[in-house]
Write an enzyme that holds these catalytic residues in place. Structure first.
Site, short mmCIF file in Angstrom:
data_model
loop_
_atom_site.label_atom_id
_atom_site.label_comp_id
_atom_site.label_asym_id
_atom_site.label_seq_id
_atom_site.Cartn_x
_atom_site.Cartn_y
_atom_site.Cartn_z
N PRO A 22 0.82 -1.21 0.00
CA PRO A 22 0.00 0.00 0.00
C PRO A 22 0.85 1.26 0.00
CG PRO A 22 -0.44 -1.38 1.95
CD PRO A 22 0.72 -1.99 1.23
N GLY A 27 2.21 4.67 11.34
CA GLY A 27 3.34 4.75 12.26
C GLY A 27 2.95 4.18 13.61
N ASP A 55 4.67 0.59 10.50
CA ASP A 55 6.06 0.98 10.74
C ASP A 55 6.38 0.83 12.23
OD1 ASP A 55 8.61 2.29 9.91
OD2 ASP A 55 7.96 3.72 11.45
N TYR A 60 10.60 1.86 20.02
CA TYR A 60 9.29 2.42 20.37
C TYR A 60 8.70 1.73 21.61
CZ TYR A 60 9.60 4.45 15.65
OH TYR A 60 10.00 5.11 14.51
N LYS A 89 13.07 -1.91 13.00
CA LYS A 89 14.36 -1.23 12.87
C LYS A 89 15.30 -1.59 14.01
CE LYS A 89 11.64 2.77 11.43
NZ LYS A 89 10.52 2.83 12.36
N HIS A 122 18.02 2.13 11.95
CA HIS A 122 17.21 3.28 12.37
C HIS A 122 17.95 4.61 12.17
CE1 HIS A 122 13.61 4.03 15.23
NE2 HIS A 122 13.82 5.10 14.50
#
Ligand SMILES: NC(=O)c1ccc[n+]([C@@H]2O[C@H](COP(=O)([O-])OP(=O)(O)OC[C@H]3O[C@@H](n4cnc5c(N)ncnc54)[C@H](OP(=O)(O)O)[C@@H]3O)[C@@H](O)[C@H]2O)c1
Length: 330
Positions: A22, A27, A55, A60, A89, A122
């Site tokens: 897509p 995020g 993502d 995170y 990442k 990253h």
């Protein structure tokens, strides 16, 4: 009225490493505003709504919660593994020998996946985040960027690609000089490069550089990251969604300025990965791609709104001789 879901086959696609993917993703970094459960809750809602590209990143701190959501979606038969495209990442403290595989193994465990669709470096800094160092280039313990050490990481990336653990590999936060230094030495070229891209920060040279080499630009902070913490903001920063050119297009189409930013991104050839914790917003972001495109004049006007306004500059990452963030982005 907003539909309850969108058939993912209606979402515009493009080719990436031999796959149809897509042209928009979601995020998963919550800018310190949201906890892992709120973010994974949004990912669950986004899958139900029709998003198929996510993502993620180990730093995170929410891959475990997002992995549960993926697992539940697969078990419920709602979506098949091969129908979603997951990016993760390797963080800056995992650039040592053997660390990339270790980092990916942790992400795969947390995400409950056998492979990621794309694995990225990253940041191009072998920043070990040593105690007291914390990525500050002025600290004498800091490790500077070098093409050689980047290549040590990239060789590990190539290996995990060979092993089938990452279907494609890529870079993030690169500059042209850094890419020039490493691309000729890559056995496997990056399929994608994630970079900050929004109307007030269009990075035209780097963007064209990637496209001309068949590398797909992934646009992070495509809305100008309006809720980023103060450490990443300076007084002179532009608010993308308030740019007159964006506002004019929003009024003309009767849509939200966020949707204008995303239409612009996709029509320009980027894959934007906006984040939202709110159903209304992440739904609107995907729907933006199904509605009328921006006109050529609107695209041109937004192109002219570039202010070279980089947002993600607060962390002084490591670069030989860097005295301020400007020095890092040569
Ligand atoms: N590779 C890297 O180094 C890097 C760096 C930064 C970011 N990223 C990735 O890029 C993703 C997106 O970047 P980002 O989160 O910095 O910024 P962004 O997507 O530009 O902006 C996100 C913010 O916009 C708001 N928003 C989203 N849709 C909206 C809408 N339709 N109307 C109004 N407001 C809306 C959200 O607030 P609400 O939640 O209140 O809706 C959220 O606070 C991250 O989540 C992360 O996955 C990667």
């Amino acid at each position: 009225m907003t539909p309850d879901s969108v058939d993912p086959r209606r979402v515009p696609c493009c080719e990436l490493a031999g796959r149809r993917i897509p042209r928009i993703g979601m995020g998963t970094f919550g800018s310190d505003r949201y906890g892992p459960e709120e973010i994974s809750g949004a990912v669950a809602g986004a899958i139900r709504f029709g998003y198929r590209l996510f993502d993620c990143a180990s730093v995170y701190g929410n891959e475990d919660q997002i992995g549960k959501v993926f697992d539940e979606a697969f078990s419920a038969g709602f979506v098949k593994r091969e129908e979603i495209f997951v990016i993760s990442k390797v963080w800056n403290d995992m650039h040592g020998r053997g660390d990339v595989l270790l980092s990916l193994a942790r992400s795969l465990r947390d995400l409950r996946l056998d492979y990621v669709d794309a694995y990225l470096v990253h940041w191009p800094f072998p920043n070990y985040h040593a105690p007291g160092c914390d990525g500050d280039a002025r600290n004498p313990d800091s490790v500077p960027f070098s093409a050689d050490s980047y290549m040590d990481v990239w060789r590990q990336m190539e290996k995990i690609h060979d092993m089938g653990l990452a279907r494609c590999i890529g870079m993030s936060n690169m500059t042209i000089p850094k890419m020039e230094a490493v691309l000729p030495r890559c056995r496997i070229k990056p399929a994608l490069v994630e970079m900050e891209l929004h109307p007030s920060f269009q990075q035209p040279e780097l963007f064209r550089y990637c496209l001309s080499r068949g590398i797909q630009p992934i646009a992070y902070s495509p809305l100008g990251s309006p809720n980023r913490p103060g450490r990443d903001r300076s007084a002179e920063d532009v608010v993308d969604m308030e740019l007159p050119e964006v506002d004019a297009a929003a009024r003309a189409h009767g849509i939200h300025p966020a949707q204008v930013c995303l239409k612009w991104a996709v029509q320009r050839g980027q894959i934007p990965i906006p984040f939202s914790a709110h159903e209304k917003n992440y739904r609107a972001n995907l729907l933006a791609l199904l509605e009328d495109p921006l006109t050529e004049a609107e695209m041109k006007a937004i192109e002219g709104a570039d202010k070279n306004c980089r947002l993600i500059k607060g962390q002084v990452f490591l670069w030989e001789g860097a005295k301020s963030w400007e020095d890092l982005w040569d």
